[in-house]
Design a protein around this motif. Structure first.
Motif, PDB file in Angstrom:
ATOM      1  N   ALA A 110      87.442 -21.348  51.774  1.00  0.00           N
ATOM      2  CA  ALA A 110      88.180 -20.849  52.940  1.00  0.00           C
ATOM      3  C   ALA A 110      89.329 -19.977  52.447  1.00  0.00           C
ATOM      4  N   THR A 111      89.336 -18.710  52.878  1.00  0.00           N
ATOM      5  CA  THR A 111      90.450 -17.815  52.558  1.00  0.00           C
ATOM      6  C   THR A 111      91.447 -17.905  53.714  1.00  0.00           C
ATOM      7  N   ILE A 112      92.749 -18.022  53.353  1.00  0.00           N
ATOM      8  CA  ILE A 112      93.791 -18.260  54.349  1.00  0.00           C
ATOM      9  C   ILE A 112      94.783 -17.092  54.354  1.00  0.00           C
ATOM     10  N   GLY A 113      95.189 -16.688  55.534  1.00  0.00           N
ATOM     11  CA  GLY A 113      96.258 -15.700  55.651  1.00  0.00           C
ATOM     12  C   GLY A 113      97.026 -15.950  56.936  1.00  0.00           C
ATOM     13  N   ILE A 114      97.945 -15.060  57.280  1.00  0.00           N
ATOM     14  CA  ILE A 114      98.648 -15.202  58.557  1.00  0.00           C
ATOM     15  C   ILE A 114      98.179 -14.110  59.510  1.00  0.00           C
ATOM     16  N   THR A 115      98.235 -14.416  60.797  1.00  0.00           N
ATOM     17  CA  THR A 115      97.673 -13.502  61.791  1.00  0.00           C
ATOM     18  C   THR A 115      98.599 -12.308  62.029  1.00  0.00           C
ATOM     19  N   ASP A 116      98.042 -11.311  62.679  1.00  0.00           N
ATOM     20  CA  ASP A 116      98.804 -10.131  63.065  1.00  0.00           C
ATOM     21  C   ASP A 116     100.004 -10.532  63.923  1.00  0.00           C
ATOM     22  N   PHE A 117      99.772 -11.498  64.808  1.00  0.00           N
ATOM     23  CA  PHE A 117     100.867 -12.002  65.652  1.00  0.00           C
ATOM     24  C   PHE A 117     101.974 -12.591  64.779  1.00  0.00           C
ATOM     25  N   ALA A 118     101.594 -13.379  63.767  1.00  0.00           N
ATOM     26  CA  ALA A 118     102.578 -14.043  62.915  1.00  0.00           C
ATOM     27  C   ALA A 118     103.363 -13.034  62.081  1.00  0.00           C
ATOM     28  N   GLN A 119     102.670 -12.052  61.523  1.00  0.00           N
ATOM     29  CA  GLN A 119     103.392 -11.089  60.678  1.00  0.00           C
ATOM     30  C   GLN A 119     104.347 -10.259  61.514  1.00  0.00           C
ATOM     31  N   ASP A 120     103.960  -9.977  62.749  1.00  0.00           N
ATOM     32  CA  ASP A 120     104.841  -9.202  63.621  1.00  0.00           C
ATOM     33  C   ASP A 120     106.086 -10.017  63.986  1.00  0.00           C
ATOM     34  N   ALA A 121     105.891 -11.319  64.232  1.00  0.00           N
ATOM     35  CA  ALA A 121     107.021 -12.177  64.595  1.00  0.00           C
ATOM     36  C   ALA A 121     107.963 -12.384  63.409  1.00  0.00           C
ATOM     37  N   LEU A 122     107.403 -12.480  62.201  1.00  0.00           N
ATOM     38  CA  LEU A 122     108.234 -12.698  61.016  1.00  0.00           C
ATOM     39  C   LEU A 122     109.070 -11.483  60.670  1.00  0.00           C
ATOM     40  N   GLY A 123     108.528 -10.297  60.904  1.00  0.00           N
ATOM     41  CA  GLY A 123     109.188  -9.086  60.426  1.00  0.00           C
ATOM     42  C   GLY A 123     108.854  -8.853  58.967  1.00  0.00           C
ATOM     43  N   ASP A 124     109.613  -7.948  58.329  1.00  0.00           N
ATOM     44  CA  ASP A 124     109.280  -7.515  56.970  1.00  0.00           C
ATOM     45  C   ASP A 124     109.255  -8.667  55.980  1.00  0.00           C
ATOM     46  N   VAL A 125     108.081  -8.947  55.427  1.00  0.00           N
ATOM     47  CA  VAL A 125     107.958 -10.016  54.437  1.00  0.00           C
ATOM     48  C   VAL A 125     108.413  -9.482  53.079  1.00  0.00           C
ATOM     49  N   VAL A 126     109.325 -10.220  52.431  1.00  0.00           N
ATOM     50  CA  VAL A 126     109.873  -9.765  51.148  1.00  0.00           C
ATOM     51  C   VAL A 126     109.554 -10.714  49.995  1.00  0.00           C
ATOM     52  N   TYR A 127     109.011 -11.895  50.319  1.00  0.00           N
ATOM     53  CA  TYR A 127     108.757 -12.880  49.264  1.00  0.00           C
ATOM     54  C   TYR A 127     107.711 -13.873  49.745  1.00  0.00           C
ATOM     55  N   VAL A 128     106.700 -14.125  48.899  1.00  0.00           N
ATOM     56  CA  VAL A 128     105.676 -15.115  49.218  1.00  0.00           C
ATOM     57  C   VAL A 128     105.516 -16.036  48.009  1.00  0.00           C
ATOM     58  N   ALA A 129     105.568 -17.324  48.251  1.00  0.00           N
ATOM     59  CA  ALA A 129     105.400 -18.295  47.165  1.00  0.00           C
ATOM     60  C   ALA A 129     104.282 -19.260  47.522  1.00  0.00           C
ATOM     61  N   PRO A 130     103.036 -18.958  47.093  1.00  0.00           N
ATOM     62  CA  PRO A 130     101.936 -19.880  47.367  1.00  0.00           C
ATOM     63  C   PRO A 130     101.994 -21.061  46.410  1.00  0.00           C
ATOM     64  N   ALA A 131     101.363 -22.155  46.812  1.00  0.00           N
ATOM     65  CA  ALA A 131     101.246 -23.327  45.938  1.00  0.00           C
ATOM     66  C   ALA A 131     100.387 -22.965  44.722  1.00  0.00           C
ATOM     67  N   GLU A 132     100.356 -23.877  43.763  1.00  0.00           N
ATOM     68  CA  GLU A 132      99.648 -23.601  42.504  1.00  0.00           C
ATOM     69  C   GLU A 132      98.141 -23.825  42.646  1.00  0.00           C
ATOM     70  N   VAL A 133      97.399 -23.017  41.913  1.00  0.00           N
ATOM     71  CA  VAL A 133      95.953 -23.224  41.831  1.00  0.00           C
ATOM     72  C   VAL A 133      95.696 -24.594  41.211  1.00  0.00           C
ATOM     73  N   GLY A 134      94.753 -25.334  41.802  1.00  0.00           N
ATOM     74  CA  GLY A 134      94.449 -26.678  41.320  1.00  0.00           C
ATOM     75  C   GLY A 134      95.090 -27.759  42.177  1.00  0.00           C
ATOM     76  N   ASP A 135      96.084 -27.394  42.976  1.00  0.00           N
ATOM     77  CA  ASP A 135      96.725 -28.385  43.849  1.00  0.00           C
ATOM     78  C   ASP A 135      95.728 -28.872  44.897  1.00  0.00           C
ATOM     79  N   ALA A 136      95.683 -30.185  45.085  1.00  0.00           N
ATOM     80  CA  ALA A 136      94.873 -30.758  46.163  1.00  0.00           C
ATOM     81  C   ALA A 136      95.749 -30.832  47.410  1.00  0.00           C
ATOM     82  N   VAL A 137      95.206 -30.386  48.533  1.00  0.00           N
ATOM     83  CA  VAL A 137      96.015 -30.353  49.754  1.00  0.00           C
ATOM     84  C   VAL A 137      95.272 -31.020  50.906  1.00  0.00           C
ATOM     85  N   ALA A 138      96.042 -31.665  51.780  1.00  0.00           N
ATOM     86  CA  ALA A 138      95.493 -32.248  52.998  1.00  0.00           C
ATOM     87  C   ALA A 138      95.827 -31.317  54.163  1.00  0.00           C
TER      88      ALA A 138
END
Lengths: 372, 125
Positions: free
Chosen positions: B23-51
């Motif tokens: 599953a590839t994950i991103g944020i929707t057009d609605f979300a990016q518009d509400a957030l405004g200019d994104v200047v920093y993204v910090a994803p979790a580490e590869v290998g992390d198990a998530v619920a």
């Protein structure tokens, strides 16, 4: 309790038709951004943009006692300037000297000044000047004030190309020098223009009667000046190291804490908060405003703690991503002994339990662009 | 605003593209518009198990910080390294190069409650 409706700028319809995102600021519904904060920021640093800053207050203070009223109340010394000039000044708290508001004063004529506080402080400033509405000329003071905020718009044109652009609307607009104030007749309307701003760039601010505000906005737009919102205004002022009231100025913060000794007319015999400030000058302010940068892009945020040698030594008052530098920057108050310690100090900014290594730098973080 | 039909959507304004067990994950057009200019993204580490519902990324704009929550459980198998230097891709191509991370899906039943483009559009517009 009924909530007061937001005040609307005379340019409100223009903002809406441009599709601006609006935000509440100091009781006003103002543009946060039109297209993108980053694009608007870069346009200001590389060319020129215009901001609607009608939410700033304008008090017209006039009469034979106007000079004396301002000189004996506000911190800066009007003797340093003259008619036709603007001055940055503070209203201080009488008891502890903290910055109640930061203000620009336009000295228009012998007995006439515009006093321009922050949006939410207009009434407080009028009251402190002892000339609150309704106007009175009681006794020998002979000073009147009117809050003329609602009858005008204020448009700030900022950027290295600001003068080249405004010249195309009216040559006289481009001739108003830094911290000068002049009256300019445009299309039969009396504009008041000052060489001031809040971006660190060259530019002018134009006081325009409400009925001519849209026409002037359109004329500025027609010569190619793009609008910018309060989002970009905030990132621009932060890069320029300019304090924002409510963050870097306010309760607990005197001009001495904020490194703004030059805003104080020490030679004056009286101004509000003078005694408290003199006492503080004697013993030294316990905290000092410094500039910090981090290597990465993560924006430091207000209220994040500053850590040195494992101890919390201060707090961020303003922080964000610097679009020009490409990394995070912050204004922060730190304990005096840290601020005054020589040599290299390893700072960290605590952001959501992560410690970001930071380096102290002088501000402005970004210098003004050369005029073009 | 654009909400591609081939994607699934979460109520937290993430989109999910399912390709086999990934599953590839991103944020929707609605979300990016509400957030405004994104200047920093910090994803979790590869290998992390998530619920489901775990925080898997922080997205910061000039005005605010937002958490991104895992819409499915599994293991993070890839993060979009382009975002380290070009976080503005979240604004520019929210469904393309602005994807945030990929999760190896542990339980395909997690996908069931996710919305269609049509339902999501009804939610936000």
């Amino acid at each position: 309790m009924p909530v007061a409706p937001l005040k609307l700028s005379p340019l409100d319809a223009r903002h809406r038709s441009l599709g601006a995102k609006l935000t509440e600021f100091g009781g006003w519904d103002m543009p946060l951004q039109y297209s993108s904060v980053l694009d608007e920021h870069h346009a200001c640093r590389s060319s020129a943009v215009m901001f609607d800053v009608s939410h700033l207050g304008t008090l017209r203070v006039h009469g034979a006692g106007a000079f004396a009223a301002l000189q004996s109340t506000l911190s800066n010394d009007l003797e340093r300037i003259a008619i036709g000039r603007a001055q940055y000044t503070h209203l201080l708290d009488a008891d502890d000297g903290h910055v109640v508001d930061d203000i620009i004063v336009w000295w228009l004529d012998d007995e006439e000044f515009f006093v321009m506080p922050n949006a939410s402080n207009t009434d407080r400033v009028a009251e402190a000047l002892g000339i609150s509405s309704p106007p009175s000329d009681a006794g020998a003071t002979k000073v009147r004030s009117q809050d003329i905020t609602a009858g005008r718009a204020l448009i700030a044109v900022q950027g290295p190309a600001a003068r080249s652009f405004v010249k195309l609307v009216h040559p006289a607009l481009a001739d108003v020098g830094r911290f000068r104030v002049a009256s300019v007749i445009w299309n039969g309307h009396n504009l008041l223009v000052a060489g001031t701003g809040y971006t660190g760039e060259d530019g002018i601010e134009i006081h325009v009667p409400q009925e001519a505000a849209e026409a002037l906005w359109d004329a500025l737009s027609d010569v190619g000046i793009a609008p910018a919102g309060l989002g970009a205004r905030d990132t621009l002022r932060l890069e320029a190291g300019l304090p924002l009231h409510g963050h870097d100025l306010g309760p607990g913060i005197t001009p001495l804490h904020a490194g703004l000794q030059w805003v104080v007319g020490w030679n004056k015999t009286a101004f509000r908060g003078r005694d408290a400030l003199l006492a503080l000058k004697e013993r030294g302010a316990d905290r000092q405003l410094i500039g910090l940068t981090i290597e990465g892009r993560q924006p430091p945020r207000a209220e994040s703690e500053i850590v040195v040698d494992g101890n919390v030594v201060g707090v961020v008052s303003s922080g964000n991503f610097s679009p020009i530098l490409g990394h995070g920057i912050a204004l922060a108050f730190v304990d005096r002994d840290v601020a005054e310690r020589g040599g290299a100090i390893e700072y960290s900014i605590s952001v959501r339990s992560k410690l970001l290594p930071a380096r102290r730098v002088a501000f402005p973080f970004v210098a003004a662009s050369p005029p073009r | 605003m654009d909400f591609p039909n081939e994607l699934r959507y979460s109520p937290d304004h993430e989109w999910i593209r399912v390709d086999g067990s990934i599953a590839t994950i991103g944020i929707t057009d609605f979300a990016q518009d509400a957030l405004g200019d994104v200047v920093y993204v910090a994803p979790a580490e590869v290998g992390d198990a998530v619920a489901v519902g775990a925080s898997v990324a922080e997205v910061e704009s000039t005005k605010s910080v937002s958490e991104i929550y895992a819409p499915v459980s599994g293991t993070i198998c890839e993060r979009n390294e382009l975002l380290d230097t070009q976080p503005e891709l979240l604004n520019q191509q929210p469904y393309g190069d602005g994807w945030i991370l990929k999760i190896e899906v542990a339980n395909v039943a997690d996908l069931d409650p996710l919305m269609s483009a049509e339902s999501y559009q009804t939610l936000v517009m």
